[in-house]
Motif scaffolding. Sequence first.
Motif, PDB file in Angstrom:
ATOM      1  N   THR A 191      36.200  45.063  40.216  1.00  7.34           N
ATOM      2  CA  THR A 191      37.618  45.100  39.863  1.00  7.34           C
ATOM      3  C   THR A 191      37.849  44.745  38.405  1.00  7.34           C
ATOM      4  OG1 THR A 191      38.046  42.788  40.469  1.00  7.34           O
ATOM      5  CG2 THR A 191      38.259  44.436  42.211  1.00  7.34           C
ATOM      6  N   VAL A 192      38.963  45.222  37.892  1.00  7.96           N
ATOM      7  CA  VAL A 192      39.439  44.816  36.572  1.00  7.96           C
ATOM      8  C   VAL A 192      40.278  43.563  36.770  1.00  7.96           C
ATOM      9  CG1 VAL A 192      40.830  45.448  34.579  1.00  7.96           C
ATOM     10  CG2 VAL A 192      39.448  47.176  35.714  1.00  7.96           C
ATOM     11  N   ALA A 193      39.950  42.529  36.026  1.00 10.43           N
ATOM     12  CA  ALA A 193      40.624  41.243  36.213  1.00 10.43           C
ATOM     13  C   ALA A 193      41.436  40.880  34.974  1.00 10.43           C
ATOM     14  CB  ALA A 193      39.597  40.147  36.488  1.00 10.43           C
ATOM     15  N   HIS A 194      42.614  40.343  35.217  1.00 12.16           N
ATOM     16  CA  HIS A 194      43.437  39.770  34.155  1.00 12.16           C
ATOM     17  C   HIS A 194      43.637  38.303  34.512  1.00 12.16           C
ATOM     18  CE1 HIS A 194      44.403  44.059  34.362  1.00 12.16           C
ATOM     19  NE2 HIS A 194      44.669  43.999  33.066  1.00 12.16           N
ATOM     20  N   ARG A 195      43.143  37.407  33.685  1.00 10.63           N
ATOM     21  CA  ARG A 195      43.298  35.975  33.942  1.00 10.63           C
ATOM     22  C   ARG A 195      44.218  35.392  32.894  1.00 10.63           C
ATOM     23  NH1 ARG A 195      36.830  34.848  34.783  1.00 10.63           N
ATOM     24  NH2 ARG A 195      36.618  35.907  36.779  1.00 10.63           N
ATOM     25  N   MET A 356      43.182  37.858  28.488  1.00 13.57           N
ATOM     26  CA  MET A 356      41.839  38.110  28.985  1.00 13.57           C
ATOM     27  C   MET A 356      41.836  39.319  29.918  1.00 13.57           C
ATOM     28  SD  MET A 356      39.796  37.815  31.851  1.00 13.57           S
ATOM     29  CE  MET A 356      38.023  38.010  32.023  1.00 13.57           C
ATOM     30  N   VAL A 357      40.991  40.283  29.610  1.00  8.58           N
ATOM     31  CA  VAL A 357      40.792  41.452  30.465  1.00  8.58           C
ATOM     32  C   VAL A 357      39.291  41.580  30.687  1.00  8.58           C
ATOM     33  CG1 VAL A 357      41.114  43.934  30.754  1.00  8.58           C
ATOM     34  CG2 VAL A 357      42.816  42.591  29.495  1.00  8.58           C
ATOM     35  N   ALA A 423      50.237  45.713  25.836  1.00 12.15           N
ATOM     36  CA  ALA A 423      50.784  44.965  24.697  1.00 12.15           C
ATOM     37  C   ALA A 423      49.678  44.338  23.863  1.00 12.15           C
ATOM     38  CB  ALA A 423      51.737  43.884  25.196  1.00 12.15           C
ATOM     39  N   ALA A 424      48.612  43.924  24.532  1.00 16.73           N
ATOM     40  CA  ALA A 424      47.483  43.310  23.815  1.00 16.73           C
ATOM     41  C   ALA A 424      46.705  44.342  23.012  1.00 16.73           C
ATOM     42  CB  ALA A 424      46.566  42.611  24.810  1.00 16.73           C
ATOM     43  N   ASP A 431      35.483  38.218  28.670  1.00 17.23           N
ATOM     44  CA  ASP A 431      35.213  37.358  29.819  1.00 17.23           C
ATOM     45  C   ASP A 431      34.022  36.459  29.535  1.00 17.23           C
ATOM     46  OD1 ASP A 431      33.646  39.704  29.801  1.00 17.23           O
ATOM     47  OD2 ASP A 431      33.053  39.382  31.876  1.00 17.23           O
ATOM     48  N   ALA A 432      34.092  35.232  30.031  1.00 15.57           N
ATOM     49  CA  ALA A 432      32.983  34.285  29.898  1.00 15.57           C
ATOM     50  C   ALA A 432      31.941  34.575  30.974  1.00 15.57           C
ATOM     51  CB  ALA A 432      33.495  32.856  30.028  1.00 15.57           C
TER      52      ALA A 432
END
Length: 486
Positions: A191-195, A356-357, A423-424, A431-432
Amino acid sequence: MSQSTGMPGEMNRRQLLRRIGLTALAAGPGAGLLSACATAGSGGADARTPATPAATAATSAANPLGVDPKKPLEVVIFNGGNGDGYATGLHQPLYRKAYPQAEIKHVPTQKIGTQLRPRFVSGDVPDVVNNSGPEALDMAALAAEGHLADLTALFDAPSIDDPGKKVRDTLVGGVQENSLIDGVPHVLNYTVAHRALWYNAKLFAAKGWTVPKTWDAFLALGEEAKKAGITLFAYPGQVGPFYQVWNLVYTAAKIGGNQVIVDIDNLADGAWTNPAVLASVTAWADLQARYGDKAYFGLDHTQTQIKHLQDKVAFYPCGSWLENEMAKDKPDSFEYAIAPVPSVTATDKLPAEAIMVGVSEAFFASAKGPNPAGGLEYLRIMLSREGARGYTERTKNLTVVNGVAEGLDLPPAVRSAAKAQDAAGRNTITDARFESWYKELFDHSQTQTNAVMAGRVTPEQFCANMQKKADEIKKDSSVSKQTRSA
């Protein structure tokens, strides 16, 4: 891109088992079993040799991975925020459609580690694992033991939807880079994650509040929230402190640039004592002391998320699976929206819009399972248009397959995340990876995060304690080291 610095030649089986979390078994009555496991099925091969599953049937255009159509398949799914219905109602039926003679054993669990650690010792391993949740297995250690299948054949296989394209050509950027352990693709992050920070857009509209872009505005909003009897920010101190670990690290990257995270992942000297890390931890610890509530340190993620839905908390740090996880509890008065962490200083390297993406939700196929080719094929089916689009419809999470969610009726949280990503632009926070590369370090970071946010240690002590642990791991020859350049 990630690459290996090499596996220390003197690493022994006990050291590897310690990394997987099985030393208690190794020292106990099962030691004989471990000895048997050390030789059974290995053929004396070096465990460091990447395991590439051999085809078990003739390959063809319809069966490029050489799947034995009669072999059973066992799939273990983390039954957490995304549930397991996408597996039983979508991916597994698609596999059965392609291989109707194959029996599928489905195993849902919220305790991946508890259930699977003994099985990886005994050799009775499943074919596909969704390695997620608070008990996720140590992937680097499993790779070192030769348990993770090499995904090169999967990425090079033709796409189910367009045989003229390889699977790798259908995926968003970063998937293959994040799949690497010791330079070999072993992990499919699906999955694509946005945190970032989540809030109730309806509450903010009703109160006339503006989402803060600067830290001063964040603190000013804290005063307004306090007057309204609302805690500005909270994270779960039990079964969820890693949400705040991410918050600290990604805020540090906003201050000092993505190199801050790259250095942490690479175990670079002084990475955790970087001024950007100290500034991030200092800012968050101060905000917690002013506008937080220590009661949340005793709650788990579900309990804290319920408080959030009750408008007792304004901002909550989490990933973009949050709305789906709380769908049954979400009242009509709540509309999830995402906000980037506000700029901490006037000289932050990344702008306020930076968010973060990354990719998340790890899956792997077992190299030593009874059906490794079937495991890879299952992942290929997941990466088909039908498999990926259906997953997004069911879980409300975007997958790493390009373009398959177009036209879907997505919930506000996903739309908000997509808008924030637009927007970013190119100003995204990476990602870490130390979370999966060095589980001992990640576990330590959760303990230290709770300590600094509760005021038991100072931000300076947090940085020093984290650096000490990172240095210990860097010097530990039993730990396989990973590096990345971006």
